[in-house]
Design a protein around this motif. Structure first.
Motif, short mmCIF file in Angstrom:
data_model
loop_
_atom_site.label_atom_id
_atom_site.label_comp_id
_atom_site.label_asym_id
_atom_site.label_seq_id
_atom_site.Cartn_x
_atom_site.Cartn_y
_atom_site.Cartn_z
N GLU A 200 0.80 -1.22 0.00
CA GLU A 200 0.00 0.00 0.00
C GLU A 200 0.84 1.27 0.00
OE1 GLU A 200 -3.38 0.21 2.61
OE2 GLU A 200 -3.33 -1.96 2.96
N GLY A 201 2.14 1.12 0.09
CA GLY A 201 3.00 2.30 0.13
C GLY A 201 2.89 3.07 1.42
N LEU A 202 2.57 2.38 2.53
CA LEU A 202 2.43 3.02 3.83
C LEU A 202 3.74 2.92 4.60
CD1 LEU A 202 -1.07 1.61 4.88
CD2 LEU A 202 -0.57 3.84 3.88
N ARG A 203 4.19 4.01 5.15
CA ARG A 203 5.44 4.03 5.92
C ARG A 203 5.10 3.72 7.38
NH1 ARG A 203 9.28 9.00 4.55
NH2 ARG A 203 10.65 7.59 5.72
N ILE A 204 5.25 2.44 7.75
CA ILE A 204 4.93 1.98 9.10
C ILE A 204 6.09 1.17 9.61
CG2 ILE A 204 3.27 0.77 10.56
CD1 ILE A 204 1.26 0.92 8.29
N ARG A 205 6.45 1.37 10.85
CA ARG A 205 7.48 0.56 11.48
C ARG A 205 6.82 -0.59 12.21
NH1 ARG A 205 12.06 2.51 15.91
NH2 ARG A 205 13.53 0.81 15.51
N PHE A 206 7.11 -1.81 11.76
CA PHE A 206 6.68 -3.02 12.45
C PHE A 206 7.91 -3.70 13.04
CE2 PHE A 206 3.04 -2.67 9.48
CZ PHE A 206 2.00 -2.77 10.40
N ARG A 207 7.84 -4.03 14.31
CA ARG A 207 8.98 -4.64 15.00
C ARG A 207 8.57 -5.94 15.65
NH1 ARG A 207 12.06 0.06 18.40
NH2 ARG A 207 13.63 -1.61 18.52
N GLU A 208 9.52 -6.86 15.72
CA GLU A 208 9.33 -8.08 16.49
C GLU A 208 9.82 -7.82 17.92
OE1 GLU A 208 10.87 -11.67 14.73
OE2 GLU A 208 10.81 -10.71 12.75
N GLY A 209 9.08 -8.31 18.88
CA GLY A 209 9.51 -8.08 20.25
C GLY A 209 8.58 -8.75 21.25
N ASP A 210 9.02 -8.79 22.48
CA ASP A 210 8.31 -9.40 23.59
C ASP A 210 7.62 -8.30 24.38
OD1 ASP A 210 7.56 -10.64 26.02
OD2 ASP A 210 9.16 -12.11 25.81
#
Length: 654
Positions: free
Chosen positions: A121-131
């Motif tokens: 979608e061309g969206l600038r989103i930060r997705f992170r892996e974490g606990d």
């Protein structure tokens, strides 16, 4: 719910698939089958199928966001964390509406799905892996934290849930708000469906069993997912805590929240057959009234004092060809020191004499911020004592870079790593373990095979003479290696794979910020015909050997194989408790399928090593590579310090 996937198996591994797809059959006590970390293995593509009537319906997501934004009424400038975001359906919708949001989830599979959706979608989103129990954010970062889709209450104990809320408290700004979308535990205790049968689509259905736990505080569930042609795909057990409004109020108050308010939340579903934990829900909001976290002012021009520990150049080292540090070793150390000298904001102190190591570290304890552990030779240059250096740092209470003692102990044992990998569904070559006492070798491995010391690193003992094509040759190889390495040595006899040699490097920590470096493969084109294609001791230590001509190049892998390898590496990084940087060695079999060979925590840091080559392919200089390792450790150490401070604050406030 928010479930996490195990590492995908090779698509052609029918034997593994059959083993994984067996049903447990009739079960009298569901609770006995629930693993403490069940949430590590359930949130995968099947979850998106079984719960797709809710989590895969865009119209439902839009209406849920309408409800959430109506309750919180936050501005477009409010920094929002979508915690346990799953495949990012709420995060994506909020960003579409102009909100500043990022998402975090424990599932590598779901985070990859979220990133792919944002990219499309061309969206600038930060997705992170974490606990969720150890958030990789600084204090006072967000104005609101959302925990949606009944993603709270997965752990065995209430204390773990309090840890989650305490972390949320830490990362929220003063007067920040938390919003939880929860199942109504009080209702569900008396109205859950003990058994149900639900069609997912035209070919798949799921049978469910449910019961209350012995303490009646959790709902224990079983799902048997079946395909009409392929049979049972999964038989999985999990348990979720049933919080009542009263119980959740007490939990939030214990974590320091106030102004606790409950709101109604309606569940919708197109299938509307078995909504399970989503059948009756509510939303709860609360405010954190706290002061801004005190920040120590940094003096202008202040520097970080870092102590670097190296191997002892004055002592013998049996791994090296001449058993001492030679000119190449001193040149490598000089390259490292020169690179570190160019880093701004640091002051490095170097320790190399191990007979004074304990005394020197104790003397520097109050003057150093942390240790840069580059002692991959081991304490007293003994490889088996590599874990002694971080153990000593822990005894003295000094933070340090890289893996801890337990991780180094795990990974030093090749057979142990194989066992962990197979348990996780990660493909490994066929192999047999040979103890130091064995004199008859009934191995269940097809020839040719390669013989490796089971314990060790730096390819010590692995040469062109380590390959055997028959049982007679195998006996000769083991006898020769015992004479050279010692008669107390145990061996791993492994099928000799003929495909590409692959190395994967990771800098950072999957629970926070990390980088997967470009994958490389060994280039054997300059090796004379007839020599086995291996990157062993000769390639790393003997310039006069034809193996010295081996170089590395960017790996040429199918996209599916590359994705599988990266998923496996990230899973192993966490399972084996690696930290800050690590290298993983793989090899393809004759059919081109990847098989894990070794895991190398605290891998070689030299200027021309594999890690530096991978970094160079991504445009990272040798100096930049060392700096990134330091930054990864600083982020991790800083996060750990933040958690300790939070624990201290809780103790002080009772």
């Amino acid at each position: 719910m928010n479930k996490e996937t195990p590492v995908d198996e090779p698509p052609d591994s029918k034997r593994q698939r059959r083993r994984n797809s067996r049903s447990a059959g009739p079960v009298r006590n569901l609770e006995e089958h629930v693993k403490p970390d069940w949430w590590r293995g359930i949130f995968n593509h099947l979850y998106l199928k079984t719960d797709g009537d809710v989590v895969g319906d865009q119209r439902i997501t839009e209406r849920e966001i309408d409800r959430i934004t109506g309750i919180l009424s936050f501005s477009r400038e409010t920094e929002i964390l979508d915690l346990c975001c799953g495949q990012g359906r709420h995060t994506l919708e909020l960003v579409r509406r102009g909100y500043a949001v990022e998402g975090l989830d424990r599932s590598h599979y779901l985070i990859q799905k979220a990133r792919a959706a944002a990219k499309r979608e061309g969206l600038r989103i930060r997705f992170r892996e974490g606990d969720a129990r150890a958030l990789p954010y600084k204090p006072d970062t967000f104005g609101a934290v959302l925990i949606l889709g009944n993603s709270f209450g997965y752990f065995d104990s209430v204390e773990e849930d309090i840890r989650v809320l305490s972390e949320v408290r830490r990362v929220l700004k003063p007067w920040g708000r938390i919003l939880l979308d929860m199942t109504d535990g009080e209702y569900l205790k008396g109205h859950f469906q003990p058994r149900s049968w639900e069609w997912i689509d035209d070919r798949m259905f799921v049978c469910r069993e449910r019961t209350l736990a012995v303490d009646e505080e959790r709902l224990v569930s079983r799902e048997v997912i079946t395909h009409v042609e392929k049979g049972v795909l999964a038989d999985q057990f999990y348990a979720e805590r049933l919080y009542t409004r009263h119980g959740l109020t007490g939990l939030l108050e214990a974590a320091g929240f106030s102004e606790i308010t409950f709101h109604e939340m309606r569940t919708e579903s197109v299938r509307n057959q078995d909504l399970g934990m989503m059948e009756r829900r509510f939303i709860v909001t609360a405010v954190i009234k706290k002061d801004w976290t005190a920040v120590k002012a940094k003096k202008t021009g202040s520097v970080r004092n870092v102590t670097v520990i190296l191997g002892d150049v004055s002592r013998p080292d049996r791994i090296k060809p001449s058993c001492i540090f030679d000119e190449d070793d001193f040149y490598t150390i000089d390259q490292m020191r020169e690179a570190l000298a160019g880093l701004k904001g640091y002051r490095f102190t170097f320790i190399q004499r191990h007979d004074a190591l304990i005394r020197d570290l104790a003397r520097l304890k109050e003057k150093t911020e942390y240790i840069f552990n580059l002692c991959d030779e081991g304490y007293d240059n003994e490889p088996r004592k590599e874990l002694h250096v971080p153990a000593l740092a822990e005894i003295l209470g000094i933070p340090y870079t890289g893996a801890g003692p337990q991780s180094l102990a795990f990974c030093y044992d090749k057979s142990l790593v194989r066992g962990a990998a197979r348990e996780m569904g990660i493909p490994v070559p066929d192999a047999s373990f040979i103890t130091s006492r064995d004199r008859v070798y009934n191995i269940a491995v097809q020839f040719p095979v390669i013989v490796k010391p089971n314990a060790g690193d730096s390819s010590f003992g692995i040469t062109q003479k380590s390959i055997a094509h028959s049982i007679q040759e195998l006996s000769g190889v083991i006898a020769s290696m015992r004479a050279h390495l010692g008669y107390g040595t145990s061996f791993l006899v492994e099928e000799f794979l003929t495909g590409n040699d692959i190395s994967v490097g990771i800098i950072g920590n999957p629970s926070g910020t990390y980088t997967v470096l470009p994958i490389i493969e060994e280039d054997y084109s300059a090796l004379p015909p007839g020599l086995p294609r291996i990157c062993g001791y000769e390639a790393k230590w003997l310039p006069e050997s034809p193996y010295w001509k081996i170089t590395s190049k960017p790996a040429d892998l199918p996209e599916d194989s590359e994705k599988l390898i990266i998923r496996c590496c990230l899973a192993l990084f966490e399972r084996l408790e690696c930290r800050d940087y690590c290298r993983f060695d793989w090899r393809l079999d004759a059919a081109g399928k990847p098989r894990l060979l070794e895991v190398n925590p605290n891998p070689g840091w030299c200027w021309d090593g594999h890690l530096a080559r991978m970094a160079a392919l991504s445009g990272i200089s040798y100096q930049g590579m060392l700096e990134r390792i330091l930054q990864a450790a600083e982020e991790r150490i800083g996060t750990e310090s933040g958690r300790r401070l939070t624990a201290k604050q809780r103790a002080e406030t009772g």
